[in-house]
Design a protein around this motif. Structure first.
Motif, PDB file in Angstrom:
ATOM      1  N   TYR A  77      -8.002   9.781  54.244  1.00  0.00           N
ATOM      2  CA  TYR A  77      -7.370   9.765  55.583  1.00  0.00           C
ATOM      3  C   TYR A  77      -8.244   8.842  56.404  1.00  0.00           C
ATOM      4  O   TYR A  77      -7.627   8.135  57.309  1.00  0.00           O
TER       5      TYR A  77
ATOM      6  N   HIS B 106     -10.469  16.002  57.305  1.00  0.00           N
ATOM      7  CA  HIS B 106      -9.125  15.707  56.736  1.00  0.00           C
ATOM      8  C   HIS B 106      -9.506  15.133  54.950  1.00  0.00           C
ATOM      9  O   HIS B 106      -8.190  15.173  54.085  1.00  0.00           O
TER      10      HIS B 106
ATOM     11  N   SER C 210      -7.320   5.472  55.830  1.00  0.00           N
ATOM     12  CA  SER C 210      -5.778   5.117  55.905  1.00  0.00           C
ATOM     13  C   SER C 210      -5.631   4.170  57.080  1.00  0.00           C
ATOM     14  O   SER C 210      -6.224   4.182  58.073  1.00  0.00           O
TER      15      SER C 210
END
Length: 746
Positions: free
Chosen positions: A697, A693, A700
């Protein structure tokens, strides 16, 4: 191989390697992402000025810089990588705007064909280089200016007091109202825009970005380059070739006769000089700093699961994450360096048999200077992060924001002067031995060379200024971190350990000289230019990646045969009855060999090849290497050297081994548990997320706050607790040598 040939090899490696390092440093200066005078929209509206970007960099530094989140993949593992995060948010905003304009629905609702079309439109919007060198201006479209405004609003709320951001602030360990001045918020956004602009903007006349297409971001077309894949393969080839040569060398070496330890203890009646006795207080400070560093590490790790608190106590109000991590890293450098420097001060008079006039005064003066530097720099860093200092005062006395060299410029200069004083104290003590003809002359010369290098190379940390381009500052920062910490301190330590064994008459001076010179040549042949492996994605030209990949692979070569060193040291600890008194210092050196193989070797090469680092930079896989190499190798070496000196200070005392035995095994088992149970699984999970991704990500809150990730984070308590108990036992033992409970009464 003769000593003369080895010296020729050493000088050749130094001259060629530094010539290349400096040449490409010049290229980095020329090709660094430009800081424009203005960033303007298509209709001429000024969004940011160059001064805004530079001052925004100062705001970022005052918040802790690389100690809270990362930029271009370098820094802390809590909070996002700000360059990747800004870039992703900007891309998503533009895609949604294009989707609403053209299809009247959000981007996520579109068909795959329409998504692909809009991604191409996005890439045509963001990748072309709109920097006008003549006007020194970056131009962005009106649509992109809206994305910048949207991002600015988001980060403004995050770093101030937007209630909607409370949960996210907690996940990122960012205190409420980290920035209290709206102007500082605006400046920070200018800097965040510029660092992400460098990640997506193609270099002039090229199809790769200033950061070599890093980070991975499918939306904007950032993907691994062909050169990245090519040099990854080449680095593996260099590793295999280097290992083959090292095995051949060791096979020859094993045929040579092994030195035999004397039956009687050769230092039983040695007498300490006044300056040698004065070094003991350095090791008390080393022990105290080690304990504080571990406490800061426990707090920092806990912030990863509780955000702003420590078991319910709102600790971040007084000790934010960026400060606890700063102190954790900075104090590690302080205590490890202090142990090594104090070891040098202790053994310098022993090497020459000469105590220079006022040597004890110099040792005591340097000790006071050390205390002032430690206390002053840590206090300044706290004041900087708490936003109590202006930009210029923060640069000089507060927090510079660069990991491992966070201390303000005044404290850097103070420390540099302290290292020069240390160099003078060392040189004047060993000079009488150096000018005499002896078997140890080459070893003494290398000892002096490494001492000069330690003092001189810290000066690289003075090569950037308050407003230096980040790409250039990173180049010089890694001179300090890689060449000073990982390079010449390593050479110094190898020479000191060799001297310890020569002094104990365990090995001959000629044998030690040949071994250390050869090891130094092999290590520096890869290590000097291996510095570039830290700079693949920091706004540097592609040639830096080629050199970094090739030579960082060679760094691993001497580490793959650390089992020989560990085995030799283990045999050494059992070779004679009197050597058993040195069991735990020698066991520390065995641990160094183990962690050199595992931490520096295996975990180092795990992240060093370009394709691996492309996806792993800024993830907990880096923390795996950092902990096992910094503490496992340099920390255990610092502990081993300290124990060696303390053992020599009272050769007749019989140590009570209960506490030191518990400390040794708890520290090493705790470090292994910390890494294998928690940090490594987190890092590998992040790597999979990064590949699938993107880095945004993997860093995150959405990904890091998942239940299974939180479980891995909590599991770190096991290793941390064992490690902390071992540290307490070690400190208890060290102070017990003064208090009387760490040795048996005779």
């Amino acid at each position: 191989m003769t000593t003369k040939k080895l010296w020729v090899g050493f000088l050749a490696v130094m001259a060629i390697s530094f010539a290349v390092l400096l040449y490409y440093g010049y290229e980095i200066y020329k090709q660094a992402p430009p800081i424009p005078d203005k960033v303007v929209t298509a209709n001429g509206t000024v969004l940011f000025t160059g001064e805004d970007i530079k001052n925004g960099q100062n705001v970022w530094q005052s918040l802790g810089g690389q100690e809270i989140g990362t930029v271009w993949g370098h820094g802390a593992y809590q909070a996002p990588d700000w360059s990747a995060d800004w870039l992703h948010k900007e891309a998503v905003f533009i895609l949604d705007e294009l989707a609403m304009r053209n299809d009247s629905m959000p981007f996520d609702k579109l068909s795959e064909e329409r998504k692909a079309f809009l991604k191409i439109s996005l890439q045509k919007e963001m990748r072309p280089n709109t920097y006008d060198k003549t006007a020194n201006t970056i131009t962005v479209s009106n649509l992109r200016s809206q994305a910048i405004a949207n991002n600015s609003k988001f980060y403004g709320g995050l770093f101030t007091n937007d209630p909607a951001m409370d949960k996210l602030r907690d996940a990122y360990s960012i205190p409420l109202n980290s920035l209290k001045d709206p102007e500082r918020v605006r400046l920070l956004n200018a800097f965040f825009f510029w660092i992400s602009w460098a990640c997506v903007t193609e270099r002039p006349n090229e199809t790769i970005t200033y950061t070599n297409n890093w980070p991975s971001e499918e939306l904007v077309g950032n993907k691994p380059t062909g050169s990245l894949l090519l040099w990854t393969g080449f680095s593996v080839m260099m590793l295999l070739a280097g290992i083959g040569l090292m095995i051949w060398y060791y096979a020859r070496k094993r045929e040579e006769p092994v030195d035999v330890a004397p039956l009687a203890f050769p230092l039983l009646h040695s007498v300490q000089t006044p300056s040698q006795k004065a070094t003991v207080k350095y090791f008390w400070v080393v022990s105290a700093l080690l304990l504080v560093q571990v406490i800061m590490g426990v707090i920092t790790a806990h912030y990863g699961v509780e955000g702003q608190a420590f078991y319910g106590i709102p600790l971040s109000e007084w000790l934010p994450y960026s400060i606890s991590r700063t102190w954790h890293v900075q104090i590690a450098i302080f205590w490890i360096a202090t142990s090594w420097l104090a070891t040098g001060l202790y053994y310098a008079p022993a090497i020459s048999g000469y105590e220079p006039k006022f040597q004890r005064l110099g040792v005591n003066f340097l000790f006071i200077a050390l205390l002032v530097i430690v206390a002053g720099s840590l206090a300044g860093q706290w004041m900087g992060v708490m936003q109590k200092l202006g930009f210029q005062v923060n640069f000089w006395f507060g927090h510079q924001g660069y990991e491992y060299v966070d201390l303000g410029r005044f404290w850097q200069i103070f420390l540099f002067v302290g290292l020069i004083i240390w160099l003078v104290l060392m040189a004047r003590a060993i000079w009488p031995a150096l000018i005499q003809k002896s078997d140890s002359k080459s070893l003494l010369t290398l000892f002096l060379v490494s001492t000069v290098a330690i003092a001189a190379f810290y000066g690289a940390g003075l090569m950037w200024g308050q407003h230096t381009n980040l790409a250039v500052a990173e180049y010089w920062r890694w001179w300090v971190v890689h060449l000073w910490v990982e390079g010449f301190f390593e050479v110094f330590a190898a020479v000191v350990v060799a001297f310890l064994f020569v002094r104990l008459q365990i090995i001959k001076a000629t044998t030690a000289t040949t071994a250390v010179l050869f090891t130094t040549i092999v290590f520096l042949a890869g290590g000097i230019l291996g510095t570039f492996h830290h700079l693949y994605f920091t706004g540097t030209p592609t040639a830096v990646m080629a050199l970094g990949a090739t030579f960082s692979a060679l760094e691993v070569v001497p580490l793959v045969l650390m089992g020989f060193e560990a085995y030799d040291n283990l045999k050494l600890s059992r070779s004679s009855e009197w050597i058993k008194a040195y069991k735990w210092p020698i066991y520390s050196f065995i641990a160094v060999a183990f962690w050199n193989l595992v931490g520096a070797g295996i975990f180092g090469f795990l992240i060093n090849p370009p394709i691996a680092l492309y996806y792993m930079q800024g993830l907990n896989t880096t923390a795996v290497h950092g902990h096992t190499a910094l503490f496992g190798v340099y920390g255990m070496l610092g502990i081993g050297l300290m124990l060696f000196v303390l053992r020599d200070m009272d050769t007749k005392a019989v140590w009570n081994e209960k506490w030191i035995k518990f400390a040794f095994w708890s520290i090493n088992i705790g470090l292994a548990a910390m890494v294998f149970i928690s940090v490594l699984p987190v890092g590998l999970s992040q790597t999979l997320a990064s590949v699938n991704h993107g880095l945004w990500y993997a860093r995150s809150a959405e990904f890091m706050q998942q239940p299974y990730m939180m479980t891995f984070k909590w599991l770190r308590v096991i290793g941390d607790t064992i490690f902390a108990m071992g540290t307490l036992a070690l400190v208890w033992f060290i102070f017990g040598l003064k208090g009387g409970w760490s040795y048996k009464k005779v």
